[in-house]
Design a protein around this motif. Sequence first.
Motif, PDB file in Angstrom:
ATOM      1  N   VAL A 148      -2.930  15.471 -33.075  1.00  0.00           N
ATOM      2  CA  VAL A 148      -2.544  14.376 -34.096  1.00  0.00           C
ATOM      3  C   VAL A 148      -1.178  14.447 -34.602  1.00  0.00           C
ATOM      4  CG1 VAL A 148      -3.085  13.326 -36.321  1.00  0.00           C
ATOM      5  CG2 VAL A 148      -5.111  14.020 -34.775  1.00  0.00           C
ATOM      6  N   LEU A 149      -0.750  15.697 -34.700  1.00  0.00           N
ATOM      7  CA  LEU A 149       0.883  15.763 -35.162  1.00  0.00           C
ATOM      8  C   LEU A 149       1.641  15.342 -34.093  1.00  0.00           C
ATOM      9  CD1 LEU A 149       2.499  16.575 -37.586  1.00  0.00           C
ATOM     10  CD2 LEU A 149       2.715  18.958 -36.668  1.00  0.00           C
ATOM     11  N   ALA A 150       1.327  15.696 -32.906  1.00  0.00           N
ATOM     12  CA  ALA A 150       2.304  15.494 -31.869  1.00  0.00           C
ATOM     13  C   ALA A 150       2.507  14.045 -31.657  1.00  0.00           C
ATOM     14  CB  ALA A 150       1.917  16.287 -30.466  1.00  0.00           C
ATOM     15  N   GLY A 151       0.963  13.428 -31.680  1.00  0.00           N
ATOM     16  CA  GLY A 151       1.172  11.668 -31.382  1.00  0.00           C
ATOM     17  C   GLY A 151       1.878  11.020 -32.560  1.00  0.00           C
ATOM     18  N   TYR A 152       1.784  11.712 -33.760  1.00  0.00           N
ATOM     19  CA  TYR A 152       2.499  11.056 -34.848  1.00  0.00           C
ATOM     20  C   TYR A 152       4.151  11.058 -34.595  1.00  0.00           C
ATOM     21  CZ  TYR A 152       2.395  10.562 -39.943  1.00  0.00           C
ATOM     22  OH  TYR A 152       2.656  10.118 -41.220  1.00  0.00           O
ATOM     23  N   LEU A 153       4.371  12.347 -34.235  1.00  0.00           N
ATOM     24  CA  LEU A 153       6.077  12.533 -34.178  1.00  0.00           C
ATOM     25  C   LEU A 153       6.351  11.678 -32.992  1.00  0.00           C
ATOM     26  CD1 LEU A 153       6.388  16.563 -34.419  1.00  0.00           C
ATOM     27  CD2 LEU A 153       6.629  14.693 -36.193  1.00  0.00           C
ATOM     28  N   ILE A 154       5.693  11.700 -31.900  1.00  0.00           N
ATOM     29  CA  ILE A 154       6.088  10.675 -30.736  1.00  0.00           C
ATOM     30  C   ILE A 154       6.311   9.432 -31.171  1.00  0.00           C
ATOM     31  CG2 ILE A 154       5.498   9.920 -28.457  1.00  0.00           C
ATOM     32  CD1 ILE A 154       4.264  12.901 -27.979  1.00  0.00           C
ATOM     33  N   LEU A 155       5.187   8.714 -32.009  1.00  0.00           N
ATOM     34  CA  LEU A 155       5.393   7.646 -32.195  1.00  0.00           C
ATOM     35  C   LEU A 155       6.467   7.098 -33.133  1.00  0.00           C
ATOM     36  CD1 LEU A 155       3.899   4.803 -32.314  1.00  0.00           C
ATOM     37  CD2 LEU A 155       2.630   5.423 -34.198  1.00  0.00           C
ATOM     38  N   SER A 156       7.120   8.158 -33.916  1.00  0.00           N
ATOM     39  CA  SER A 156       8.279   7.930 -34.812  1.00  0.00           C
ATOM     40  C   SER A 156       9.332   7.655 -34.114  1.00  0.00           C
ATOM     41  CB  SER A 156       8.402   9.174 -35.765  1.00  0.00           C
ATOM     42  OG  SER A 156       8.882  10.155 -34.957  1.00  0.00           O
ATOM     43  N   PHE A 157       9.363   8.099 -32.859  1.00  0.00           N
ATOM     44  CA  PHE A 157      10.776   7.517 -32.018  1.00  0.00           C
ATOM     45  C   PHE A 157      10.313   6.568 -31.060  1.00  0.00           C
ATOM     46  CE2 PHE A 157       9.504  11.382 -29.404  1.00  0.00           C
ATOM     47  CZ  PHE A 157       9.512  10.948 -28.128  1.00  0.00           C
ATOM     48  N   TYR A 158       9.059   6.446 -30.663  1.00  0.00           N
ATOM     49  CA  TYR A 158       8.463   5.817 -29.502  1.00  0.00           C
ATOM     50  C   TYR A 158       8.647   4.009 -30.204  1.00  0.00           C
ATOM     51  CZ  TYR A 158       5.756   4.511 -25.485  1.00  0.00           C
ATOM     52  OH  TYR A 158       5.158   4.241 -24.286  1.00  0.00           O
ATOM     53  N   LEU A 203       6.815  -7.697 -21.063  1.00  0.00           N
ATOM     54  CA  LEU A 203       5.573  -6.864 -20.372  1.00  0.00           C
ATOM     55  C   LEU A 203       5.824  -5.396 -20.773  1.00  0.00           C
ATOM     56  CD1 LEU A 203       5.133  -8.833 -17.174  1.00  0.00           C
ATOM     57  CD2 LEU A 203       3.479  -8.647 -18.971  1.00  0.00           C
ATOM     58  N   LEU A 204       7.201  -5.076 -20.820  1.00  0.00           N
ATOM     59  CA  LEU A 204       7.533  -3.643 -21.116  1.00  0.00           C
ATOM     60  C   LEU A 204       7.197  -3.389 -22.700  1.00  0.00           C
ATOM     61  CD1 LEU A 204       8.918  -0.933 -20.673  1.00  0.00           C
ATOM     62  CD2 LEU A 204      11.195  -1.830 -21.325  1.00  0.00           C
ATOM     63  N   LEU A 205       7.511  -4.313 -23.312  1.00  0.00           N
ATOM     64  CA  LEU A 205       6.821  -4.465 -24.849  1.00  0.00           C
ATOM     65  C   LEU A 205       5.483  -4.063 -25.021  1.00  0.00           C
ATOM     66  CD1 LEU A 205       7.503  -4.588 -27.704  1.00  0.00           C
ATOM     67  CD2 LEU A 205       7.536  -7.060 -27.609  1.00  0.00           C
ATOM     68  N   VAL A 206       4.754  -5.078 -24.155  1.00  0.00           N
ATOM     69  CA  VAL A 206       3.229  -4.894 -24.267  1.00  0.00           C
ATOM     70  C   VAL A 206       3.006  -3.392 -23.674  1.00  0.00           C
ATOM     71  CG1 VAL A 206       1.094  -5.782 -23.206  1.00  0.00           C
ATOM     72  CG2 VAL A 206       2.649  -7.254 -23.995  1.00  0.00           C
ATOM     73  N   ALA A 207       3.326  -2.766 -22.794  1.00  0.00           N
ATOM     74  CA  ALA A 207       3.222  -1.605 -22.277  1.00  0.00           C
ATOM     75  C   ALA A 207       3.462  -0.554 -23.347  1.00  0.00           C
ATOM     76  CB  ALA A 207       3.682  -1.409 -21.195  1.00  0.00           C
ATOM     77  N   ALA A 208       4.503  -0.787 -24.060  1.00  0.00           N
ATOM     78  CA  ALA A 208       4.826   0.206 -25.185  1.00  0.00           C
ATOM     79  C   ALA A 208       3.862   0.005 -26.326  1.00  0.00           C
ATOM     80  CB  ALA A 208       6.461   0.002 -25.685  1.00  0.00           C
ATOM     81  N   ILE A 209       3.491  -1.108 -26.557  1.00  0.00           N
ATOM     82  CA  ILE A 209       2.430  -1.447 -27.737  1.00  0.00           C
ATOM     83  C   ILE A 209       0.838  -0.621 -27.346  1.00  0.00           C
ATOM     84  CG2 ILE A 209       1.058  -3.039 -29.105  1.00  0.00           C
ATOM     85  CD1 ILE A 209       3.687  -4.936 -28.918  1.00  0.00           C
ATOM     86  N   THR A 210       0.475  -0.915 -26.238  1.00  0.00           N
ATOM     87  CA  THR A 210      -0.766  -0.302 -25.447  1.00  0.00           C
ATOM     88  C   THR A 210      -0.744   1.198 -25.757  1.00  0.00           C
ATOM     89  OG1 THR A 210      -0.308  -0.474 -23.516  1.00  0.00           O
ATOM     90  CG2 THR A 210      -1.810  -2.364 -24.528  1.00  0.00           C
ATOM     91  N   SER A 211       0.457   1.763 -25.730  1.00  0.00           N
ATOM     92  CA  SER A 211       0.611   3.265 -25.468  1.00  0.00           C
ATOM     93  C   SER A 211       0.670   3.752 -27.023  1.00  0.00           C
ATOM     94  CB  SER A 211       1.766   3.720 -24.718  1.00  0.00           C
ATOM     95  OG  SER A 211       1.507   3.141 -23.447  1.00  0.00           O
ATOM     96  N   ALA A 212       1.454   2.911 -27.858  1.00  0.00           N
ATOM     97  CA  ALA A 212       1.718   3.151 -29.287  1.00  0.00           C
ATOM     98  C   ALA A 212       0.395   3.339 -30.275  1.00  0.00           C
ATOM     99  CB  ALA A 212       2.574   2.255 -29.958  1.00  0.00           C
ATOM    100  N   ILE A 213      -0.396   2.425 -29.709  1.00  0.00           N
ATOM    101  CA  ILE A 213      -1.831   2.340 -30.359  1.00  0.00           C
ATOM    102  C   ILE A 213      -2.366   3.893 -30.109  1.00  0.00           C
ATOM    103  CG2 ILE A 213      -4.175   1.168 -30.210  1.00  0.00           C
ATOM    104  CD1 ILE A 213      -2.483  -1.531 -28.998  1.00  0.00           C
ATOM    105  N   SER A 214      -2.467   4.130 -28.906  1.00  0.00           N
ATOM    106  CA  SER A 214      -3.309   5.606 -28.647  1.00  0.00           C
ATOM    107  C   SER A 214      -2.666   6.487 -29.222  1.00  0.00           C
ATOM    108  CB  SER A 214      -3.421   5.602 -27.158  1.00  0.00           C
ATOM    109  OG  SER A 214      -2.045   5.999 -26.703  1.00  0.00           O
ATOM    110  N   MET A 215      -1.281   6.723 -29.956  1.00  0.00           N
ATOM    111  CA  MET A 215      -0.738   7.666 -30.672  1.00  0.00           C
ATOM    112  C   MET A 215      -1.249   7.563 -32.111  1.00  0.00           C
ATOM    113  SD  MET A 215       3.108   7.627 -29.366  1.00  0.00           S
ATOM    114  CE  MET A 215       3.419   6.843 -27.906  1.00  0.00           C
ATOM    115  N   LEU A 216      -1.527   6.464 -32.629  1.00  0.00           N
ATOM    116  CA  LEU A 216      -2.029   6.205 -34.139  1.00  0.00           C
ATOM    117  C   LEU A 216      -3.489   6.373 -34.125  1.00  0.00           C
ATOM    118  CD1 LEU A 216      -0.466   5.703 -36.840  1.00  0.00           C
ATOM    119  CD2 LEU A 216      -0.808   3.138 -36.437  1.00  0.00           C
ATOM    120  N   GLU A 217      -4.244   5.948 -33.223  1.00  0.00           N
ATOM    121  CA  GLU A 217      -5.702   6.113 -33.342  1.00  0.00           C
ATOM    122  C   GLU A 217      -6.202   7.433 -33.762  1.00  0.00           C
ATOM    123  OE1 GLU A 217      -7.534   3.437 -33.091  1.00  0.00           O
ATOM    124  OE2 GLU A 217      -9.454   4.454 -33.088  1.00  0.00           O
ATOM    125  N   PRO A 218      -5.894   8.406 -33.024  1.00  0.00           N
ATOM    126  CA  PRO A 218      -6.559   9.731 -33.421  1.00  0.00           C
ATOM    127  C   PRO A 218      -6.493   9.856 -35.070  1.00  0.00           C
ATOM    128  CG  PRO A 218      -5.426  10.207 -31.513  1.00  0.00           C
ATOM    129  CD  PRO A 218      -5.000   8.806 -32.043  1.00  0.00           C
TER     130      PRO A 218
END
Length: 467
Positions: free
Chosen positions: A111-121, A328-343
């Motif tokens: 969860v912490l890793a997802g959190y840190l990644i999302l901060s720069f993602y 589309l790149l933005l959409v791809a980024a959003i669908t990834s970002a969601i999975s980092m916050l979800e847990p």
Amino acid sequence: MSDTTQSTQTSAAGRAGNPLWSSRLAFILAATGSAVGLGNIWKFPYITGENGGGAFVLVYLLCIALVGLPILIAEVMLGRRGRQSPIQTMATLARLDGRSPHWALLGWTGVLAGYLILSFYAVIGGWSMAYVAKAASGDFTGASSDTIGAMFGGLLSDPGTLMLWHSLFMLIVIAIVVRGLKSGMEKAINLLMPLLFLLLLVMVGYAMSTDGFGQAVTFLFLPDFSKLTTEAVLTALGHAFFTLSLASGAMMAYGSFLPKGYSLVSTAATIAIVDTVVALLAGLAIFPLVFANGLEPAAGPGLIFQTLPLAFSNMAFGTLFGTLFFTLLLVAAITSAISMLEPAVEWLEEKKGIGRLKGALLAGGSVWLLGITTVLSFNHWSGLYPLAFIPVFEGKTFFDVFDYLTANIMLPLGGLFMVTYAGWCMKPQALAQALELHPAVLFNSLRFVMRFIAPLLVIIVFINQLI
Ligand code: TRP
């Protein structure tokens, strides 16, 4: 297929009121939505450029097949077996298997890793957003590579604008997470992912018409091992984790909604293949432009933002294609970002009784705050190296630190422990049951890879880096 009634005994109770994915395809789409993102189109090309091309690509492909894929299978399996948020899942499974409750820590570090990644993602997602606006207003039309380089430099040097896009990106992600994982996501990915794929093909088609294509193919696929450093091997390994969204609990969270009766092996293989193909297509779309325009392959995180606009500057309907591509790149980024916050949000909901709205605002808000350090890494704080007293972090800005810490340290370690759990802490029958595989050739080889190959490769790369 194994007996389902039997396998329910070893899996924890499902979550009340939380429906499972409607089909295997729905899961594949959501998991692919998580996997395919900035990692494929932004990060893969630039780290390939920085690490000399072919040999790096080869090592990366090996890491996907021998480490990433088995760990993806393990992570989704653990999620489906536990049916809770990653932290709770690891706690429940450890109890079920008679192992130490400390395994829950693995959920925490994830969860912490997802959190840190999302901060720069989110900040890089913001760049993509800024480029949607630039493309739509025709800024690329007829622009030279100098103009396009200056445009990107101008964006980076302006913290106010970066903050605006970063904030907007986080707002969208929070809004989607509030509504819950499955509402709307399936449909959005269903349409937009194939579209992104098609557009990448268009871009590769354009790249083939430039005179840098041959050089790009050589650069990407002809390994020159003299250019391969131990650091590059670690980067390739770390990127295999990053690009498959591994070891942060994202895939575990998605797996927790996967109904029984679907083959985890072929499902995971599909995700890994699509993810890899997208990354390679991105490489084939970008490097011809780099070589045809005499640009620097090792330009760093700005690489796609300095090269792709050159294609849109020249090609027919460049404004339209450019706008569509960055959208589309933005959409791809959003669908990834969601999975980092979800847990994190799931955990707040499940364990702390905090509603989705409050949870998403709390978790998302603090990620946003942390992201400000990345915004500043590209301008005011570009000379600030917060952890310079630790040798591996020397000369690294906040952004570089978060990137290195997560991709090169936290994710490989997390993945190592996940696959170790599956290979060593679960009884063979329990593993066979959770994977719904008969103890035959496929199961035995997979278990062998989970016990020996994947963990050993991670350990070897780590030790190699240390000495
Ligand atoms: N895989 C995504 C990409 O390539 C990024 C991502 C989403 C991710 N969820 C993750 C990375 C969890 C690590 C952990 O862009």
